[in-house]
Every structure is written in structure tokens, then in C-alpha cells.
Write a protein that holds these residues in place. Sequence first.
Motif, PDB file in Angstrom:
ATOM      1  N   ALA A 102       0.829  -1.206   0.000  1.00 29.25           N
ATOM      2  CA  ALA A 102       0.000   0.000   0.000  1.00 29.25           C
ATOM      3  C   ALA A 102       0.863   1.255   0.000  1.00 29.25           C
ATOM      4  O   ALA A 102       0.548   2.235  -0.689  1.00 29.25           O
ATOM      5  N   THR A 103       1.956   1.249   0.742  1.00 26.18           N
ATOM      6  CA  THR A 103       2.858   2.399   0.796  1.00 26.18           C
ATOM      7  C   THR A 103       3.476   2.674  -0.566  1.00 26.18           C
ATOM      8  O   THR A 103       3.525   3.821  -1.026  1.00 26.18           O
ATOM      9  N   VAL A 104       3.944   1.624  -1.222  1.00 26.08           N
ATOM     10  CA  VAL A 104       4.570   1.773  -2.544  1.00 26.08           C
ATOM     11  C   VAL A 104       3.546   2.290  -3.548  1.00 26.08           C
ATOM     12  O   VAL A 104       3.791   3.262  -4.272  1.00 26.08           O
ATOM     13  N   VAL A 105       2.390   1.664  -3.604  1.00 27.53           N
ATOM     14  CA  VAL A 105       1.364   2.073  -4.569  1.00 27.53           C
ATOM     15  C   VAL A 105       0.899   3.499  -4.288  1.00 27.53           C
ATOM     16  O   VAL A 105       0.727   4.294  -5.217  1.00 27.53           O
ATOM     17  N   ASN A 106       0.739   3.852  -3.030  1.00 29.83           N
ATOM     18  CA  ASN A 106       0.337   5.213  -2.693  1.00 29.83           C
ATOM     19  C   ASN A 106       1.335   6.235  -3.234  1.00 29.83           C
ATOM     20  O   ASN A 106       0.947   7.238  -3.838  1.00 29.83           O
ATOM     21  N   ALA A 107       2.614   5.983  -3.059  1.00 26.98           N
ATOM     22  CA  ALA A 107       3.642   6.908  -3.566  1.00 26.98           C
ATOM     23  C   ALA A 107       3.611   6.988  -5.083  1.00 26.98           C
ATOM     24  O   ALA A 107       3.726   8.074  -5.664  1.00 26.98           O
ATOM     25  N   LEU A 108       3.430   5.837  -5.753  1.00 20.68           N
ATOM     26  CA  LEU A 108       3.475   5.818  -7.211  1.00 20.68           C
ATOM     27  C   LEU A 108       2.202   6.377  -7.846  1.00 20.68           C
ATOM     28  O   LEU A 108       2.229   6.795  -9.000  1.00 20.68           O
ATOM     29  N   GLU A 110       0.992   9.112  -6.924  1.00 20.21           N
ATOM     30  CA  GLU A 110       1.337  10.532  -6.998  1.00 20.21           C
ATOM     31  C   GLU A 110       2.433  10.793  -8.023  1.00 20.21           C
ATOM     32  O   GLU A 110       2.368  11.763  -8.758  1.00 20.21           O
ATOM     33  N   ASP A 111       3.467   9.937  -8.028  1.00 22.70           N
ATOM     34  CA  ASP A 111       4.639  10.124  -8.890  1.00 22.70           C
ATOM     35  C   ASP A 111       5.194   8.756  -9.234  1.00 22.70           C
ATOM     36  O   ASP A 111       5.793   8.101  -8.383  1.00 22.70           O
ATOM     37  N   VAL A 112       5.003   8.323 -10.474  1.00 21.47           N
ATOM     38  CA  VAL A 112       5.413   6.978 -10.874  1.00 21.47           C
ATOM     39  C   VAL A 112       6.929   6.785 -10.772  1.00 21.47           C
ATOM     40  O   VAL A 112       7.412   5.665 -10.702  1.00 21.47           O
ATOM     41  N   GLY A 113       7.684   7.857 -10.688  1.00 25.16           N
ATOM     42  CA  GLY A 113       9.128   7.761 -10.555  1.00 25.16           C
ATOM     43  C   GLY A 113       9.639   7.905  -9.133  1.00 25.16           C
ATOM     44  O   GLY A 113      10.836   7.995  -8.899  1.00 25.16           O
ATOM     45  N   ALA A 114       8.737   7.912  -8.160  1.00 20.64           N
ATOM     46  CA  ALA A 114       9.124   8.112  -6.755  1.00 20.64           C
ATOM     47  C   ALA A 114      10.028   6.988  -6.267  1.00 20.64           C
ATOM     48  O   ALA A 114       9.881   5.834  -6.668  1.00 20.64           O
ATOM     49  N   THR A 115      10.962   7.330  -5.401  1.00 21.27           N
ATOM     50  CA  THR A 115      11.790   6.328  -4.724  1.00 21.27           C
ATOM     51  C   THR A 115      11.035   5.895  -3.477  1.00 21.27           C
ATOM     52  O   THR A 115      10.584   6.729  -2.694  1.00 21.27           O
ATOM     53  N   VAL A 116      10.912   4.580  -3.304  1.00 23.44           N
ATOM     54  CA  VAL A 116      10.097   4.073  -2.199  1.00 23.44           C
ATOM     55  C   VAL A 116      10.839   4.178  -0.873  1.00 23.44           C
ATOM     56  O   VAL A 116      12.066   4.136  -0.814  1.00 23.44           O
ATOM     57  N   ASN A 117      10.061   4.330   0.177  1.00 20.10           N
ATOM     58  CA  ASN A 117      10.574   4.365   1.544  1.00 20.10           C
ATOM     59  C   ASN A 117       9.579   3.582   2.388  1.00 20.10           C
ATOM     60  O   ASN A 117       8.439   4.007   2.561  1.00 20.10           O
ATOM     61  N   LEU A 118       9.999   2.427   2.885  1.00 22.92           N
ATOM     62  CA  LEU A 118       9.102   1.562   3.641  1.00 22.92           C
ATOM     63  C   LEU A 118       9.299   1.674   5.156  1.00 22.92           C
ATOM     64  O   LEU A 118       8.707   0.916   5.909  1.00 22.92           O
ATOM     65  N   ARG A 119      10.113   2.619   5.603  1.00 23.27           N
ATOM     66  CA  ARG A 119      10.367   2.746   7.043  1.00 23.27           C
ATOM     67  C   ARG A 119       9.109   3.047   7.841  1.00 23.27           C
ATOM     68  O   ARG A 119       9.008   2.664   8.996  1.00 23.27           O
TER      69      ARG A 119
END
Length: 158
Positions: A102-108, A110-119
Motif C-alpha cells: 500500500a505504501t509503494v502504490v500510494n507513492a506511485l 502521486e509520482d510513478v518515478g518516486a523512490t520508495v521508503n518503507l520505514r
Amino acid sequence: MCDPTAAHAVLARGDAAEAFFIDPLTDMPVLRTPDDRGKSAWRFYAPLSLPASGGGAELASVVLHHTVWLITSDGQVHPAPCTPTEHLWWGDGWGDRPSEAATVVNALLEDVGATVNLREHWKAPKGLTALFNEEHKHGAELTRSTLLHARMTPPCTR
């Protein structure tokens, strides 16, 4: 296909490999190995972010098949970005957390090129987490509109 490199050797972890490849979009190593049932299996690292899109592509859908796959509006298919120590799952992951997907998809979204942060994955939108907590069949595709709706909709309490 390509000749094996040191990166392929690390990826193989001492297992046999049938063929070696380089993903043309990410330049990441990929290999095909025989699995224990005689079928080929693909092994690769997930990127930390997707390659930059010159055409302003956005996340079009998510496909759930062994991992979380992304389809962008320009037709590209990628494994979802993920940190090296994690993997993305949905449904009953036997201890894995759908909040990471959910965190990854939420970021993408907004911006498909976002760097993920799972902390801080527990801060993922509750509706998206609930969507990924459902038991989906392998190969299920979740459209952008489904993902956006889930992100905006709080999960039902029972």
C-alpha cells in the motif's frame, strides 16, 4: 540475453541458471532458473524506483502475481519498487505486511518515478492497506480507479 556478469552471480546465489538477461529499461540483471517442478523461474531484483518517463506516464494498474507488478500508462510493465530487505505481498502473507504494498502504490499514484521508503509503512492509507489485505487471486489486476477509490475510502469496521 547476455553473457553472465558478477551481478548475475550474486543474483543466482549459487543456484543453476538457464539463461542470463539485462532488463533494457533498468539495466538490472535477470536470470532464468529451473525450479523444483521442472518449470523455469525468473529471478531479478526489484528497482528502488522506476525509470524516468519522458511522456509523463502514470500508474495505470497493479497486477498481483508472485509479487506486485506495475503497468504504467505508457504500457511499461515493472516489478514494483522495493527496498532490498523487503518484498511486497497482499492477503495473508504469513507475517508479511500488505501496508508495504500500500505504501509503494500510494507513492506511485502521486509520482510513478518516486523512490520508495518503507520505514513508515504503517502510515499507508488505511483503505489501500485494506485492499491489499484482501485475498486476491494471482494475476488479479487492480486498476488506477480501484486504487484511488481504496486510497480515499476508509475500511469498513466490523
